[in-house]
Design a protein around this motif. Structure first.
Motif, PDB file in Angstrom:
ATOM      1  N   ARG A 290       0.834  -1.209   0.000  1.00  0.00           N
ATOM      2  CA  ARG A 290       0.000   0.000   0.000  1.00  0.00           C
ATOM      3  C   ARG A 290       0.866   1.256   0.000  1.00  0.00           C
ATOM      4  N   ALA A 291       1.868   1.304   0.881  1.00  0.00           N
ATOM      5  CA  ALA A 291       2.753   2.472   0.955  1.00  0.00           C
ATOM      6  C   ALA A 291       3.481   2.691  -0.367  1.00  0.00           C
ATOM      7  N   GLN A 292       3.919   1.588  -0.997  1.00  0.00           N
ATOM      8  CA  GLN A 292       4.633   1.705  -2.268  1.00  0.00           C
ATOM      9  C   GLN A 292       3.696   2.208  -3.367  1.00  0.00           C
ATOM     10  N   LEU A 293       2.456   1.733  -3.366  1.00  0.00           N
ATOM     11  CA  LEU A 293       1.490   2.178  -4.363  1.00  0.00           C
ATOM     12  C   LEU A 293       1.180   3.665  -4.216  1.00  0.00           C
ATOM     13  N   ILE A 294       1.069   4.119  -2.979  1.00  0.00           N
ATOM     14  CA  ILE A 294       0.837   5.553  -2.757  1.00  0.00           C
ATOM     15  C   ILE A 294       1.991   6.363  -3.332  1.00  0.00           C
ATOM     16  N   LEU A 295       3.231   5.935  -3.029  1.00  0.00           N
ATOM     17  CA  LEU A 295       4.405   6.631  -3.545  1.00  0.00           C
ATOM     18  C   LEU A 295       4.394   6.634  -5.069  1.00  0.00           C
ATOM     19  N   ASP A 296       4.136   5.478  -5.668  1.00  0.00           N
ATOM     20  CA  ASP A 296       4.123   5.379  -7.128  1.00  0.00           C
ATOM     21  C   ASP A 296       3.071   6.306  -7.738  1.00  0.00           C
ATOM     22  N   LYS A 297       1.895   6.365  -7.112  1.00  0.00           N
ATOM     23  CA  LYS A 297       0.824   7.194  -7.651  1.00  0.00           C
ATOM     24  C   LYS A 297       1.131   8.681  -7.503  1.00  0.00           C
ATOM     25  N   VAL A 298       1.763   9.045  -6.386  1.00  0.00           N
ATOM     26  CA  VAL A 298       2.163  10.442  -6.203  1.00  0.00           C
ATOM     27  C   VAL A 298       3.182  10.845  -7.262  1.00  0.00           C
ATOM     28  N   LEU A 299       4.174   9.990  -7.472  1.00  0.00           N
ATOM     29  CA  LEU A 299       5.253  10.300  -8.418  1.00  0.00           C
ATOM     30  C   LEU A 299       4.754  10.386  -9.855  1.00  0.00           C
ATOM     31  N   THR A 300       3.754   9.584 -10.196  1.00  0.00           N
ATOM     32  CA  THR A 300       3.300   9.520 -11.588  1.00  0.00           C
ATOM     33  C   THR A 300       2.014  10.308 -11.820  1.00  0.00           C
ATOM     34  N   ASN A 301       1.640  11.114 -10.863  1.00  0.00           N
ATOM     35  CA  ASN A 301       0.369  11.829 -10.933  1.00  0.00           C
ATOM     36  C   ASN A 301       0.224  12.672 -12.195  1.00  0.00           C
ATOM     37  N   ASP A 302       1.334  13.271 -12.658  1.00  0.00           N
ATOM     38  CA  ASP A 302       1.279  14.168 -13.811  1.00  0.00           C
ATOM     39  C   ASP A 302       1.909  13.569 -15.069  1.00  0.00           C
TER      40      ASP A 302
ATOM     41  N   THR B 290      12.603   8.323  -3.189  1.00  0.00           N
ATOM     42  CA  THR B 290      12.051   7.614  -2.029  1.00  0.00           C
ATOM     43  C   THR B 290      11.042   8.523  -1.323  1.00  0.00           C
ATOM     44  N   PRO B 291      10.297   7.982  -0.367  1.00  0.00           N
ATOM     45  CA  PRO B 291       9.357   8.828   0.380  1.00  0.00           C
ATOM     46  C   PRO B 291      10.030  10.004   1.083  1.00  0.00           C
ATOM     47  N   GLU B 292      11.333   9.905   1.356  1.00  0.00           N
ATOM     48  CA  GLU B 292      12.020  10.993   2.047  1.00  0.00           C
ATOM     49  C   GLU B 292      12.034  12.281   1.245  1.00  0.00           C
ATOM     50  N   ALA B 293      11.812  12.175  -0.063  1.00  0.00           N
ATOM     51  CA  ALA B 293      11.745  13.377  -0.894  1.00  0.00           C
ATOM     52  C   ALA B 293      10.555  14.254  -0.508  1.00  0.00           C
ATOM     53  N   PHE B 294       9.592  13.672   0.246  1.00  0.00           N
ATOM     54  CA  PHE B 294       8.389  14.406   0.612  1.00  0.00           C
ATOM     55  C   PHE B 294       8.382  14.825   2.082  1.00  0.00           C
ATOM     56  N   TRP B 295       9.476  14.568   2.799  1.00  0.00           N
ATOM     57  CA  TRP B 295       9.501  14.900   4.220  1.00  0.00           C
ATOM     58  C   TRP B 295       9.275  16.391   4.460  1.00  0.00           C
ATOM     59  N   ALA B 296       9.955  17.241   3.693  1.00  0.00           N
ATOM     60  CA  ALA B 296       9.839  18.683   3.908  1.00  0.00           C
ATOM     61  C   ALA B 296       8.422  19.172   3.643  1.00  0.00           C
ATOM     62  N   GLU B 297       7.797  18.605   2.610  1.00  0.00           N
ATOM     63  CA  GLU B 297       6.443  19.021   2.251  1.00  0.00           C
ATOM     64  C   GLU B 297       5.463  18.799   3.386  1.00  0.00           C
ATOM     65  N   PHE B 298       5.700  17.758   4.177  1.00  0.00           N
ATOM     66  CA  PHE B 298       4.781  17.438   5.263  1.00  0.00           C
ATOM     67  C   PHE B 298       5.425  17.660   6.641  1.00  0.00           C
ATOM     68  N   ASP B 299       6.479  18.480   6.658  1.00  0.00           N
ATOM     69  CA  ASP B 299       7.129  18.890   7.903  1.00  0.00           C
ATOM     70  C   ASP B 299       7.483  17.695   8.791  1.00  0.00           C
ATOM     71  N   ALA B 300       8.086  16.681   8.186  1.00  0.00           N
ATOM     72  CA  ALA B 300       8.499  15.492   8.949  1.00  0.00           C
ATOM     73  C   ALA B 300       9.831  15.766   9.636  1.00  0.00           C
TER      74      ALA B 300
END
Length: 319
Positions: A143-155, A300-310
């Motif tokens: 599930r986590a991998q699918l979310i990442l894949d869908k976010v990356l390929t959204n556009d 990797t998901p870490e590319a989105f850490w800043a966006e969500f203030d992780a």
């Protein structure tokens, strides 16, 4: 973008789903230690009562020649060795859930089922990633991998004709054979196999006997589990598949001879029926994999850490 891919050529031409299975870091160690690390973090946050040795972690949990190893030493060692990666795993999953909310991304059970079926089909016999995870752990990871894949390929746009062409060229990848989740006890002689068979008939657990008697160290450590076996796996001894395809779930076999002369007893814990997926069933998955191939493979998901203030205790928040 032209498509000229074949499953049976070079590793670069293997579908992304297969490559991802073989290149992702092994998650077993992190998941096994998950509970221990959570416990450590809970204890770390709790206030200490210096007046009570029962609460400060000084109570012994093991001794060596009379010298104690304390609960505090144990938890600190686990955190030091594995805490950072385990926490990274937890943060990444939380970040992906936030991304799914923000971008209104949904992951259905059917999508997870499809990914797991394809992963089973592509499984390397020497890769223990799949069968080292519980069903729930595997589904959460997919599930986590699918979310990442869908976010990356959204556009990213992939045309229908390209996706259909890819499906036709690689249709064998979407013809998933029936697979049998198999456990083995491997011994050196017929006499040893008969002794193990007798213990099974007397009520001993298969996984316990595998750990005690199997001479195959890799599978013995997992209670005999060798993962999903199918007729498509060239690396699997044909004698194993010949036996397991005749077994029912939770049924153990008679002793049989392996091609190296040793003896084995097999047990099937789960049968996953094969399925040939039509293009309509996998169209979105195919487009997503083609879109991913246009992106750098190291995201990797870490590319989105800043966006969500992780943020975490090991340093500054990711940028």
């Amino acid at each position: 973008m032209k498509s000229n891919r074949n499953l049976h050529q070079t590793p670069e031409n293997i579908p992304y789903t297969q490559r991802r299975l073989k290149t992702k870091p092994t998650l077993l160690l992190l998941l096994v230690l998950f509970i221990g690390n959570i416990l450590w973090f809970v204890l770390w946050l709790l206030p200490n009562d210096d007046s009570s040795s029962e609460n400060d972690g000084s109570e012994p949990i093991a001794t060596v020649d009379g010298e104690a190893i304390t609960n505090q030493q144990w938890l600190a060692a686990m955190e030091s060795r594995y805490g950072k990666e385990t926490l990274r795993h937890l943060v990444n999953e939380a970040v992906m859930e936030k991304a799914a909310e923000k971008y209104k991304i949904k992951v259905s059970d059917e999508e997870i089922d499809l990914e797991i079926a394809l992963l089973r089909s592509a499984q390397d016999a020497n890769d223990t990633t799949l069968h080292s995870l519980s069903t729930e752990q595997l589904r959460q990871k997919v599930r986590a991998q699918l979310i990442l894949d869908k976010v990356l390929t959204n556009d990213v746009v992939v045309e229908d004709d390209e996706a259909e062409s890819y499906y036709e060229e690689n249709q064998s990848f979407y013809n998933v054979p029936t697979t049998y989740r198999t456990s083995l006890i491997v011994v050196n002689s017929k006499e040893d196999a008969e002794r193990v068979e007798k213990e099974l008939k007397n009520g001993s657990e298969f996984d316990v006997l595998a750990r005690e008697h199997s001479v195959d160290a890799a599978s013995a450590s997992l209670g005999g589990d060798i993962g999903f076996v199918s007729s498509e796996q060239a690396s699997i001894d044909t004698a194993i598949f010949t036996v397991v395809q005749k077994l029912k779930e939770q049924e153990a076999s008679k002793p049989f001879v392996l091609r190296d002369g040793r003896y084995a007893i097999a047990m099937v814990s789960e049968v996953m029926e094969g399925h040939s997926f039509s293009y309509g069933e996998v169209a979105e998955q195919v487009k997503r994999q083609l879109a991913l191939e246009q992106l750098p493979p190291s995201i990797t998901p870490e590319a989105f850490w800043a966006e969500f203030d992780a943020q975490w205790i090991y340093g500054e928040k990711k940028k």
